[in-house]
Design an enzyme around this catalytic site. Structure first.
Site, short mmCIF file in Angstrom:
data_model
loop_
_atom_site.label_atom_id
_atom_site.label_comp_id
_atom_site.label_asym_id
_atom_site.label_seq_id
_atom_site.Cartn_x
_atom_site.Cartn_y
_atom_site.Cartn_z
N THR A 157 0.87 -1.17 0.00
CA THR A 157 0.00 0.00 0.00
C THR A 157 0.91 1.23 0.00
OG1 THR A 157 -0.23 -0.10 2.40
CG2 THR A 157 -1.99 -1.06 1.09
N LYS A 183 4.49 -7.17 3.21
CA LYS A 183 4.26 -5.73 3.07
C LYS A 183 4.04 -5.16 4.45
CE LYS A 183 0.90 -3.51 2.87
NZ LYS A 183 0.22 -2.56 3.83
N THR A 194 -0.60 -2.23 8.33
CA THR A 194 -0.90 -3.66 8.27
C THR A 194 0.33 -4.38 7.80
OG1 THR A 194 -1.79 -3.31 6.07
CG2 THR A 194 -3.38 -3.58 7.85
N GLU A 281 7.97 3.79 8.61
CA GLU A 281 7.64 5.15 8.21
C GLU A 281 8.70 6.16 8.63
OE1 GLU A 281 2.90 5.28 8.27
OE2 GLU A 281 3.92 5.50 10.19
N ASN A 404 2.02 10.76 8.47
CA ASN A 404 0.80 10.49 9.23
C ASN A 404 -0.02 11.70 9.65
OD1 ASN A 404 0.65 7.56 9.53
ND2 ASN A 404 2.69 7.83 10.38
N SER A 409 -7.57 13.03 5.18
CA SER A 409 -8.24 11.95 4.44
C SER A 409 -9.45 12.49 3.70
CB SER A 409 -8.65 10.83 5.39
OG SER A 409 -9.60 11.31 6.32
#
EC number: 2.3.1.35
Lengths: 409, 409
Positions: A157, A183, A194, A281, A404, A409
């Site tokens: 992703t 992943k 995830t 990240e 983040n 969104s």
């Protein structure tokens, strides 16, 4: 979206051989507004054993629940991985989507729905659109087989590079190969963390043997990494054994090659786990934290995780700051047996503190030099027992915040 | 060093009256290369009771150990607070520094060393220089008394504003006043997070009553805040009761005004705790997290802390992103009793998810508007019991990384 590849990424995708009995395909289900393959479809020949480990979250995705049930039977004929939507926290509609996918694949292959394993990764709270999944599957059924790199890229992703590893072992006189793709941890809001890992081997093994070996490997690999302490609703690792290598099936500890296979599986899992940390990240440093002298191995593990999850330790490493006092703090807060005046700490090869205070004549220069590198080692000796554990993490940087928080969104 | 005042700071320092029996003074001990007062010296008249709570860290500072021993006796005549050096993890030399401070003050006041309470905040691993402490004390002994704001400013390290609060209660027909100062959470590397709080009241109370009231207040205030999940080696809250208000001493639950005093103390502690969150490193949002419907109050507390400490939740709030899936994730990872399909979540006054999935016709607009403010509320109903708890935290921003990583010690 950030598309820069992690500075900790390996130079190249590894060379993975085909695994007998495993066929990889990808398709575009278009779960998001993107023009890339986002559905991975793996077929497994009859006789394939499967084992798995899944998230401990109390809010697991319906995919996780589906896999847990199917794992009890130990047989697999297919794996479907959806990228871009985790389908978590979606109630009955989420469950129905998983059932629809399994039914469609089972119809195509002439197998039981419980032979079909499903995993999804991406945003939480949006039911996986069944029409897109079915159209994607139909495209996948007739697609040409692809290689490992395409499959590893399709399950991504917000990862910044495709991740895979390979090992082998000699079992019952046959060389068996273990290949895995994974992943995780390259999250960009609003997607959820995830970690999905898929391992394929041509070894013959009973589901029980495979499950036991995977549980053991997991405890020393995936359970020993952390990027930000946030546990996903969808974490899943599945191991498939097709049996095409022709060895006498691995059944228990007495089976020929059992130890070699277990060691190879543990090595593979550790390689895959490290790749996730290397794509953490915003990561710029790969950090190993080794704790010894603890009351027990599990106590050492919890102390190591307390250090690995401390924002103050992680930011100090990001700043290349030899701030070992923050390691003291993280040991102290772990809630595990520890005695301040027996505690010793090293950075790289340099002892910085011993028996509760800084070493005499402590010279920061070699520590500062170590911290300038991208592979950091912190060693902690609690000095009270024989327990030991190692965990791996990355530093906490502006990149993490950008990924983040600098996003709506 | 960043010197910008937190955007969440109150408009002004509150008006605190003098407390009978309490005299405040400050001095320059120059524990660091700075030209500011860094030693706070508080004298307390004879008959003062004391109670305290200290860090749970397994690596406490010698000051914490000193206070724990002295608290057993329940009497206080003085408080010394050093800023710029926490004296933690310094072995015997650290212990000797605390003993030297207590001895010097005891000699000056003609009291026992155990009547002298000492707290220090700042870098870990460097023994507090005794010569500087003694010179600072000598200057403090002859300094003019100062007000609350000077004292509150002198205990700061990397805090961005001085913090204090005041409450009162009627006890035995007398109005008693409770005043407190606190520092914490405005850390700049290489200093350690330390929360130090000091509460003064002219009420008369036995040490046992005061300790019980403080323990109760602490459980609902300081124990319910988190900035970054990193527990200090030096956290200390001390409450001193001089008895100058002339009330019949508070002894137990039957004492006149016992409930009123306990409520006032709890209110004061909560005000002080909130001020620490409002000065959290890099904070731009003050976040209340209320969990209800849990298996027990303590379970609700742990779930609330899991949400409050989640980097993904904190960065989502920083980004004003209505990413409630991350709250699901944080509930799921808490390890506490929870059932996904009974879980409900609200942001501000808006229900976003109910019984395991997004509410029908969920409209993000009011949530987005709420997130644009600086006071954020997250409500979680686990739907399985009667347990409830509220915790307070701040968001995780680039400011946190800048303060803790963009710096070399």
């Amino acid at each position: 979206m950030s598309s820069a590849i992690s500075p900790l990424a390996p130079d190249h995708f590894p060379a993975l051989p085909p695994i007998g009995g495993v066929t990889l395909r990808t398709a575009r289900a278009r779960y998001k507004e993107w023009d890339r393959a986002d559905l991975t479809f793996v077929t497994l020949e009859e006789g394939t054993s499967v084992a798995g480990v899944t998230t401990q979250s109390k809010c697991p995705s319906p995919e996780v629940e589906w896999c847990r049930k199917a794992l009890v039977l130990g047989r697999a004929r297919a794996l479907v991985v959806n990228a871009g939507n985790s389908n978590a926290f979606t109630g009955n509609r989420g469950r129905e989507a998983v059932e629809a996918i399994a039914a469609r694949v089972a119809g195509r292959l002439g197998c039981e729905p419980s032979d079909v394993f499903v995993a999804s990764t991406g945003v939480i709270g949006v039911p996986l659109p069944v029409d897109k999944a079915e159209a994607g599957l139909d495209a996948a059924f007739t697609a040409d087989p692809c290689g490992w790199e395409d499959a590893a890229a399709t399950i991504m992703t917000t990862d910044t590079f495709p991740k895979a590893a390979v090992t082998s072992a000699v079992v019952d006189g046959k060389t068996v190969t273990l290949a895995g793709i994974i992943k995780g941890s390259g999250m960009i809001a609003p997607d959820m963390a995830t970690m999905l890992g898929f391992i394929f081997t041509d070894a013959a093994a009973t589901p029980e043997f495979l499950a036991d070996a995977l549980r053991d490997a997991n405890g020393r690999s995936f359970s020993c990494i952390t990027v930000d302490s946030d546990t996903s609703t969808s974490d899943t690792v599945l191991a498939f054994a097709t049996g095409k290598a022709g060895n006498a099936p691995l059944e228990d500890a007495e089976s020929d090659g059992a130890d070699a296979f277990r060691a190879a599986l543990a090595d593979l899992c550790l390689q895959l786990a490290h790749l996730v940390v290397r794509d953490g990240e915003g990561a710029t440093k790969f950090i190993s934290i080794a704790v010894e002298g603890a009351d027990s191995d599990s106590s050492a593990h919890r102390v190591a995780l307390s250090i690995a999850n401390s924002p103050l330790v992680k930011t100090a490493i990001a700043g290349e700051d030899a701030n070992w006092g923050r390691v003291v703090m993280a040991v102290g807060k772990a809630g595990e047996p520890a005695e301040r005046d027996k505690l010793s700490i090293r950075f790289g090869a340099t002892q910085v503190a011993k028996n509760g205070l800084a070493v005499d004549g402590y010279d920061e220069a070699p520590v500062a030099a170590h911290l300038k590198g991208s592979e950091i080692e912190i060693g902690v000796d609690l000095g009270i027992g024989e327990g030991r554990a190692t965990v791996w993490t990355c530093d906490l940087t502006h990149g993490y915040i950008s990924i983040n928080a600098d996003y709506r969104s």
